[in-house]
Enzyme design. Structure first.
Site, PDB file in Angstrom:
ATOM      1  N   TYR A  52       0.827  -1.207   0.000  1.00 16.39           N
ATOM      2  CA  TYR A  52       0.000   0.000   0.000  1.00 16.39           C
ATOM      3  C   TYR A  52       0.864   1.260   0.000  1.00 16.39           C
ATOM      4  CZ  TYR A  52      -2.903   3.829   1.605  1.00 16.39           C
ATOM      5  OH  TYR A  52      -3.525   5.043   1.708  1.00 16.39           O
ATOM      6  N   GLY A  59      -6.234   5.420  -0.002  1.00 15.55           N
ATOM      7  CA  GLY A  59      -7.581   5.406   0.534  1.00 15.55           C
ATOM      8  C   GLY A  59      -8.401   4.307  -0.109  1.00 15.55           C
ATOM      9  N   HIS A  82      -4.161  16.352  -2.875  1.00 19.24           N
ATOM     10  CA  HIS A  82      -4.510  16.441  -1.460  1.00 19.24           C
ATOM     11  C   HIS A  82      -4.296  17.842  -0.881  1.00 19.24           C
ATOM     12  CE1 HIS A  82      -4.902  12.213  -1.834  1.00 19.24           C
ATOM     13  NE2 HIS A  82      -4.870  11.936  -0.543  1.00 19.24           N
ATOM     14  N   ASN A 194       1.127  11.606   5.570  1.00 22.90           N
ATOM     15  CA  ASN A 194       0.459  10.724   6.521  1.00 22.90           C
ATOM     16  C   ASN A 194       1.056  10.968   7.900  1.00 22.90           C
ATOM     17  OD1 ASN A 194      -0.550   7.352   5.550  1.00 22.90           O
ATOM     18  ND2 ASN A 194      -1.721   9.150   5.974  1.00 22.90           N
ATOM     19  N   ARG A 280     -10.262  32.781  47.011  1.00 19.44           N
ATOM     20  CA  ARG A 280      -9.918  31.719  47.943  1.00 19.44           C
ATOM     21  C   ARG A 280      -9.509  30.421  47.239  1.00 19.44           C
ATOM     22  NH1 ARG A 280     -14.516  29.106  51.388  1.00 19.44           N
ATOM     23  NH2 ARG A 280     -15.510  31.049  50.755  1.00 19.44           N
TER      24      ARG A 280
END
Length: 499
Positions: A52, A59, A82, A194, A280
């Site tokens: 891959y 994708g 992208h 990535n 306080r």
């Protein structure tokens, strides 16, 4: 000199190299790992093994095989397609940090990228050539794909960069400095985008400002304590040890030190038995913010040294695994936590502002006005603070609880961590202004109480701040005062008021 190893980078080192321009080098061990990882990718391409992102689509296209002669084209197409970021640009300092963190991640040697790619990232960092990166468009899973694609465009000579105070075309700037665009090889485009470096870089810059603001908030609260003649018994160490939170104990200790010797603070029963919670409970509330910031710091430092791309290459290429380290959920949670924690610093600060300006809650002139009625004084400063803390409440809604499927439902759960980091940064900016308003009001109250009666540390801080904003003599455009003190608080010279 900060030596990058891929495993040991700290927030303090990031601060030094990003802001102070300390030099960066690469460890020999990381160079060896990078070279072995790239050799593994070359073998995979030569042997035509189907992996891959090396010789497949991305994708939903992960099942589409790519011929060897198109491997380089595949990577370039990935980066161009992208680069879909929109909206306002990330601050230049965030872009600068992205270069550093992406280089550090690739130096882990799990990504298959060439050493020359990493060296170019660091060369751009050194020469202060920073990619122009739109801040919107990332889902925070599959990595910060859109933002990091805009960063990767610069390596191939495309896109735009910040250079010497201007935005210029990358190709023009590379020509000026004598650098040639790179050609991305197998997996390198994917290795560049990535990752979680956009959300992490935004988180780094946000955290460094939030940490600074948290320290400053304690000093500013101490001035308010004097301005309102607060009761110091609430900061007694025994109270805080009895609860057991170290951050609460440390906050109370710092405030005791800031107020040491003050003739303006009081003890139980002198003026009143107890103060309101916003005085306080400063150690409890601010201490809880420190707890959250400690958590954020831990997660950011892990993520800065994490391998967050996909697939990852192990055992010199004998084991290559597609996983999900790009998923930004750990940083998304951390950013949402930081949003809430810093928003609370502003919330309690705004309540202290109200106590400084409201004549029903103090014995000071109404709204700290030099002529109540004729002049409004700090009346609308409190409005401004109230508006900012209200805006923070909407920004503090957790981004990490949202998800939306993408890539034809292949990527069906995402973190929205980059949205969280952006909103956290905006909350930090808003909170900075709220604390600026508190400081202005506290100083005005102290003018009425008597500067000579202040503690030594708070008086020194007051004198420095008075160089930025003078006392009220009559109404003026207070917006300018707020911006001036806000800028002063962000400056490095007042980054820490720890004793």
């Amino acid at each position: 000199m900060v030596i990058l190893t891929g495993n040991t980078l700290t927030l303090e080192e990031v601060r030094r190299v990003v802001f102070d321009k300390e030099e960066v080098s690469i460890s020999q061990e990381s160079i060896d790992r990078v070279n072995k990882s790239h050799e593994a990718v070359q073998r995979i391409v030569k042997e035509k093994r189907v992996i891959y992102g090396i010789n497949t689509g991305f994708g939903k296209f992960s099942d589409v095989l790519i011929d060897e002669e198109h491997v380089e084209e595949l990577q370039l197409n990935l980066i161009r397609s992208h680069a879909c970021g929109v909206g306002e640009l990330f601050p230049e300092v965030v872009s600068r940090t992205m270069l550093l963190l992406r280089a550090n991640a690739l130096l882990k040697g799990y990504s298959g990228a060439r050493l020359v790619l990493i060296e170019r990232l660091l060369e751009l960092f050194k020469r202060e050539i920073h990619p122009v990166v739109p801040s919107q468009g990332s889902l925070g899973a599959s990595g910060d794909l859109a933002p990091l694609s805009h960063l990767a465009l610069v390596l191939v000579g495309e896109g735009q960069v910040f250079y010497k105070g201007e935005i210029k075309e990358t190709k023009e700037v590379l020509s000026i400095v004598g650098l040639e665009p790179l050609t991305l090889q197998a997996k390198e485009g994917l290795a560049l985008i990535n990752g979680t470096q956009a959300m992490t870089s935004m988180g780094v810059i946000g955290y460094l400002e939030a940490e600074k603001l948290a320290y400053q908030s304690e000093m500013i609260a101490s001035l308010t304590m004097e301005g309102l003649r607060g009761i110091t018994d609430a900061f007694d160490e025994d109270i805080h040890l009895a609860r057991g939170y170290s951050q609460q104990v440390e906050t109370a200790k710092r405030i005791r030190e800031y107020l040491a010797g003050s003739q303006l603070t009081t003890r139980q029963g002198e003026l009143r038995v107890q103060d309101a919670y916003s005085l306080r409970c400063i150690p409890q509330v601010h201490g809880a913010t420190w707890q959250a910031l400690d958590y954020v710091k831990e997660k950011i430092e892990i993520e800065m040294n994490a391998a967050t791309d996909n697939p990852l290459i192990f055992d010199d290429g004998e084991k290559i695994i597609s996983g999900g380290n790009f998923h930004g959920q750990p940083i998304a949670f951390a950013m949402d936590f930081m949003k809430i924690a810093v928003a609370e610093l502003a919330n309690i600060s705004e309540r202290r502002i109200e106590r400084l300006v409201n004549p029903q809650l103090n014995d000071l002139p109404a709204f700290l006005s030099p002529e109540p009625g004729l002049q409004s004084g700090a009346m609308i400063m409190q409005y401004c603070a109230a508006s900012l803390v209200s805006e923070n409440k909407t920004l503090a809604h957790p981004a990490s609880v949202d998800s939306i499927p993408s890539s034809a439902n292949q990527e069906d759960h995402v973190s929205m961590g980059t949205i969280g980091s952006r909103h956290a940064y905006q909350i930090i900016q808003n909170s900075n202004k709220v604390l600026a308003i508190e400081l202005i009001c506290a100083m005005e109250a102290l003018d009425y109480r008597g500067i000579d009666k202040m503690a030594e540390q708070t008086r020194n801080y007051y004198m420095n701040a008075r160089k930025i904003v003078p006392s009220f003599k009559k109404d003026r455009v207070f917006s300018k005062d707020i911006e001036a003190i806000s800028t002063w608080l962000r400056e490095e010279k007042v980054s820490s008021v720890q004793s």
